[in-house]
Design a protein around this motif. Sequence first.
Motif, PDB file in Angstrom:
ATOM      1  N   GLN A 288       5.506  13.013  18.131  1.00 43.55           N
ATOM      2  CA  GLN A 288       6.611  13.583  17.350  1.00 43.55           C
ATOM      3  C   GLN A 288       6.101  14.581  16.322  1.00 43.55           C
ATOM      4  OE1 GLN A 288       8.896  10.674  15.209  1.00 43.55           O
ATOM      5  NE2 GLN A 288      10.643  12.040  14.938  1.00 43.55           N
ATOM      6  N   HIS A 289       4.888  14.362  15.801  1.00 44.05           N
ATOM      7  CA  HIS A 289       4.330  15.218  14.763  1.00 44.05           C
ATOM      8  C   HIS A 289       3.702  16.496  15.319  1.00 44.05           C
ATOM      9  CE1 HIS A 289       2.525  16.051  10.807  1.00 44.05           C
ATOM     10  NE2 HIS A 289       1.442  16.403  11.470  1.00 44.05           N
ATOM     11  N   LEU A 290       3.325  16.487  16.589  1.00 43.46           N
ATOM     12  CA  LEU A 290       2.596  17.614  17.164  1.00 43.46           C
ATOM     13  C   LEU A 290       3.378  18.921  17.074  1.00 43.46           C
ATOM     14  CD1 LEU A 290       1.022  16.132  20.423  1.00 43.46           C
ATOM     15  CD2 LEU A 290      -0.203  16.909  18.394  1.00 43.46           C
ATOM     16  N   LYS A 291       2.669  19.967  16.684  1.00 36.95           N
ATOM     17  CA  LYS A 291       3.245  21.307  16.693  1.00 36.95           C
ATOM     18  C   LYS A 291       3.095  21.961  18.059  1.00 36.95           C
ATOM     19  CE  LYS A 291       4.046  21.017  12.259  1.00 36.95           C
ATOM     20  NZ  LYS A 291       3.490  19.670  11.986  1.00 36.95           N
ATOM     21  N   ALA A 292       2.025  21.588  18.786  1.00 37.79           N
ATOM     22  CA  ALA A 292       1.829  22.149  20.125  1.00 37.79           C
ATOM     23  C   ALA A 292       0.765  21.358  20.866  1.00 37.79           C
ATOM     24  CB  ALA A 292       1.421  23.614  20.054  1.00 37.79           C
ATOM     25  N   MET A 293       0.892  21.336  22.202  1.00 39.08           N
ATOM     26  CA  MET A 293      -0.121  20.785  23.092  1.00 39.08           C
ATOM     27  C   MET A 293      -0.584  21.906  24.015  1.00 39.08           C
ATOM     28  SD  MET A 293      -0.790  19.621  26.413  1.00 39.08           S
ATOM     29  CE  MET A 293      -1.844  18.388  27.186  1.00 39.08           C
ATOM     30  N   PHE A 294      -1.895  22.166  24.024  1.00 40.57           N
ATOM     31  CA  PHE A 294      -2.484  23.169  24.909  1.00 40.57           C
ATOM     32  C   PHE A 294      -3.171  22.427  26.052  1.00 40.57           C
ATOM     33  CE2 PHE A 294      -3.203  27.172  22.100  1.00 40.57           C
ATOM     34  CZ  PHE A 294      -1.920  27.057  21.581  1.00 40.57           C
ATOM     35  N   ASN A 295      -2.837  22.765  27.283  1.00 38.89           N
ATOM     36  CA  ASN A 295      -3.389  22.101  28.459  1.00 38.89           C
ATOM     37  C   ASN A 295      -4.207  23.092  29.286  1.00 38.89           C
ATOM     38  OD1 ASN A 295      -3.747  20.095  30.502  1.00 38.89           O
ATOM     39  ND2 ASN A 295      -2.062  20.981  31.661  1.00 38.89           N
ATOM     40  N   PHE A 296      -5.404  22.660  29.683  1.00 31.60           N
ATOM     41  CA  PHE A 296      -6.294  23.498  30.477  1.00 31.60           C
ATOM     42  C   PHE A 296      -6.518  22.836  31.829  1.00 31.60           C
ATOM     43  CE2 PHE A 296      -7.149  24.186  26.030  1.00 31.60           C
ATOM     44  CZ  PHE A 296      -7.310  25.558  25.902  1.00 31.60           C
ATOM     45  N   ASP A 297      -6.133  23.491  32.891  1.00 29.04           N
ATOM     46  CA  ASP A 297      -6.276  22.924  34.230  1.00 29.04           C
ATOM     47  C   ASP A 297      -6.617  24.048  35.208  1.00 29.04           C
ATOM     48  OD1 ASP A 297      -6.232  21.315  36.461  1.00 29.04           O
ATOM     49  OD2 ASP A 297      -4.272  20.440  36.066  1.00 29.04           O
ATOM     50  N   MET A 298      -7.818  23.982  35.766  1.00 26.75           N
ATOM     51  CA  MET A 298      -8.299  24.954  36.744  1.00 26.75           C
ATOM     52  C   MET A 298      -8.410  26.349  36.130  1.00 26.75           C
ATOM     53  SD  MET A 298      -6.417  23.571  40.212  1.00 26.75           S
ATOM     54  CE  MET A 298      -7.528  24.483  41.291  1.00 26.75           C
ATOM     55  N   PRO A 305      -5.682  36.365  37.535  1.00 23.89           N
ATOM     56  CA  PRO A 305      -6.087  36.474  36.135  1.00 23.89           C
ATOM     57  C   PRO A 305      -5.480  35.345  35.311  1.00 23.89           C
ATOM     58  CG  PRO A 305      -5.402  38.605  36.986  1.00 23.89           C
ATOM     59  CD  PRO A 305      -5.038  37.597  38.029  1.00 23.89           C
ATOM     60  N   LEU A 306      -6.166  34.960  34.261  1.00 23.45           N
ATOM     61  CA  LEU A 306      -5.699  33.866  33.414  1.00 23.45           C
ATOM     62  C   LEU A 306      -4.238  34.066  33.034  1.00 23.45           C
ATOM     63  CD1 LEU A 306      -6.517  31.276  31.860  1.00 23.45           C
ATOM     64  CD2 LEU A 306      -7.005  32.758  29.909  1.00 23.45           C
ATOM     65  N   ALA A 307      -3.467  32.994  33.194  1.00 18.39           N
ATOM     66  CA  ALA A 307      -2.046  33.046  32.890  1.00 18.39           C
ATOM     67  C   ALA A 307      -1.652  31.806  32.108  1.00 18.39           C
ATOM     68  CB  ALA A 307      -1.221  33.151  34.178  1.00 18.39           C
ATOM     69  N   VAL A 308      -0.519  31.897  31.439  1.00 17.14           N
ATOM     70  CA  VAL A 308      -0.009  30.774  30.663  1.00 17.14           C
ATOM     71  C   VAL A 308       1.445  30.518  31.029  1.00 17.14           C
ATOM     72  CG1 VAL A 308      -1.567  31.047  28.688  1.00 17.14           C
ATOM     73  CG2 VAL A 308       0.598  32.314  28.746  1.00 17.14           C
ATOM     74  N   GLY A 309       1.846  29.265  30.885  1.00 15.40           N
ATOM     75  CA  GLY A 309       3.228  28.882  31.065  1.00 15.40           C
ATOM     76  C   GLY A 309       3.586  27.824  30.043  1.00 15.40           C
ATOM     77  N   LEU A 347       1.577  24.821  26.000  1.00 13.52           N
ATOM     78  CA  LEU A 347       1.046  26.057  26.560  1.00 13.52           C
ATOM     79  C   LEU A 347      -0.008  25.646  27.591  1.00 13.52           C
ATOM     80  CD1 LEU A 347       1.479  29.109  26.219  1.00 13.52           C
ATOM     81  CD2 LEU A 347      -0.506  29.145  24.699  1.00 13.52           C
ATOM     82  N   PHE A 348       0.228  26.020  28.837  1.00 15.22           N
ATOM     83  CA  PHE A 348      -0.592  25.599  29.964  1.00 15.22           C
ATOM     84  C   PHE A 348      -1.416  26.791  30.441  1.00 15.22           C
ATOM     85  CE2 PHE A 348      -0.136  24.118  34.704  1.00 15.22           C
ATOM     86  CZ  PHE A 348      -1.507  23.864  34.759  1.00 15.22           C
ATOM     87  N   PHE A 349      -2.757  26.648  30.395  1.00 14.71           N
ATOM     88  CA  PHE A 349      -3.683  27.704  30.813  1.00 14.71           C
ATOM     89  C   PHE A 349      -4.154  27.422  32.241  1.00 14.71           C
ATOM     90  CE2 PHE A 349      -3.648  27.778  26.288  1.00 14.71           C
ATOM     91  CZ  PHE A 349      -3.903  29.092  25.913  1.00 14.71           C
ATOM     92  N   HIS A 350      -4.086  28.435  33.118  1.00 16.39           N
ATOM     93  CA  HIS A 350      -4.315  28.197  34.543  1.00 16.39           C
ATOM     94  C   HIS A 350      -4.716  29.508  35.214  1.00 16.39           C
ATOM     95  CE1 HIS A 350      -3.808  26.145  38.356  1.00 16.39           C
ATOM     96  NE2 HIS A 350      -2.817  26.918  38.735  1.00 16.39           N
ATOM     97  N   ARG A 351      -5.593  29.408  36.230  1.00 14.90           N
ATOM     98  CA  ARG A 351      -6.005  30.604  36.980  1.00 14.90           C
ATOM     99  C   ARG A 351      -5.654  30.496  38.470  1.00 14.90           C
ATOM    100  NH1 ARG A 351      -9.435  33.992  33.982  1.00 14.90           N
ATOM    101  NH2 ARG A 351     -10.471  32.993  32.201  1.00 14.90           N
ATOM    102  N   GLY A 352      -4.814  29.566  38.842  1.00 14.66           N
ATOM    103  CA  GLY A 352      -4.372  29.463  40.226  1.00 14.66           C
ATOM    104  C   GLY A 352      -5.152  28.439  41.030  1.00 14.66           C
ATOM    105  N   LEU A 353      -4.626  28.081  42.205  1.00 14.58           N
ATOM    106  CA  LEU A 353      -5.256  27.114  43.098  1.00 14.58           C
ATOM    107  C   LEU A 353      -6.241  27.843  43.998  1.00 14.58           C
ATOM    108  CD1 LEU A 353      -2.234  24.918  44.254  1.00 14.58           C
ATOM    109  CD2 LEU A 353      -3.743  24.577  42.294  1.00 14.58           C
ATOM    110  N   ASP A 354      -7.529  27.496  43.878  1.00 18.88           N
ATOM    111  CA  ASP A 354      -8.513  28.177  44.709  1.00 18.88           C
ATOM    112  C   ASP A 354      -8.606  27.521  46.085  1.00 18.88           C
ATOM    113  OD1 ASP A 354     -11.221  26.462  44.916  1.00 18.88           O
ATOM    114  OD2 ASP A 354     -10.307  26.103  42.958  1.00 18.88           O
TER     115      ASP A 354
END
Length: 392
Positions: A288-298, A305-309, A347-354
């Motif tokens: 509840q207190h979190l301002k943001a969660m950043f997730n890094f996957d692949m 190119p690096l993308a975010v969603g 914010l999800f950081f991802h470069r696609g499924l290789d």
Amino acid sequence: MPQFGLRVALGAALLCSPALGSAAPATVESDLATVLKFGPRVTGSAAGEQARTYFEEQFRALGYDTRREGFTYARFDDLGSDVRVGDRPLSGLALQGTAGGEVSASVILVPGVGTPEDFQKVDARGKVAVVKRGQIPFGQKARNALTAGAAGLIVVNNEAGDLHGTLGERMVLPVLAVTPEVGAALREGQPVTLRVRVHEGEVRGVNVVASKSGVTQPDWLFGGHLDSVTGAPGANDNLSGSLAVLELARRVVSTPIAARSSFVLFDGEEDGLRGSRVFVKDHPGVVQHLKAMFNFDMVGVNVMPLAVGGDSELVEAARQAVPTLGTFRAGGDSDHAPFSQAGVPVLFFHRGLDEHYHQPGDTLADPALIRGAVDTALKAVDAVLGAASAGK
């Protein structure tokens, strides 16, 4: 989006602090080489424990406290299933929910994807039915095969590679998923032996949480999953994301943001986001207190190119900071999802499924790309803080 309580001066510290330069040596290469030697980090495995211990040591060496948060869940495991044509075994993967067993019978090639109408065109009684993937759920294919009297079912993937999936319910029918190559080797009327070897039992997962001493209500959570699938060393999926979390912790260790953040390596992601779901459930006050969660996957192979969603305001802030950054629609297939469902901006950081996704060939990840994801994340944090300070 919730108001961010940190000042823009903090964001400036992220980019200007010596901790972002020479004071924090880059060791992504050695981290990558060390952890890959442990092998596939399947939840509950010895390799997973070795990797967890290594990351704990790195966080502690930086001055972070670490803790383990264990959880258990029921898991379905394929112990080595195949279909034998004569003396030649053709490997496949049991669909979750299938019954184990061995069936020797002739092949019946069912036209189509296994609808009731498809099965009405053939006599599947007592035979091993072969259908194509697509159009209807795997569970419906299995139920239709049972109704038609089939002794077993083989589902052929409609794209290259192995087929991982679930029936969505328990079935008394042995069901195997195979590659297009294996499917092409099966002939009408051919005698085969379908061997589905499975085990269902409880598995223990362990999340690793690192933070500075006394941090109980972080504003920021940086996370990625450490586990991989059976047979896959998981260099890109997702050692790359785990190393991004560790590298980010290195970069900010001497900045004020370290005192407002938690760094989490989730377990059990490959089994259905188990670790992140448990974290969200067990820490409602933190979430509840979190301002943001950043997730890094692949983030270690540049399929795209690096993308975010994720949250629109976070995505916009990141894009303003890095105009070349791509965007995509973040679905529910990685550890950001439980946080998003709980109302946390993500914010999800991802470069696609290789091409080696979930395969034994997942042995390579580029340290420069991993560091690039961290660079972008830090710029995004700075941009978000700047926007919050300006009242945007």
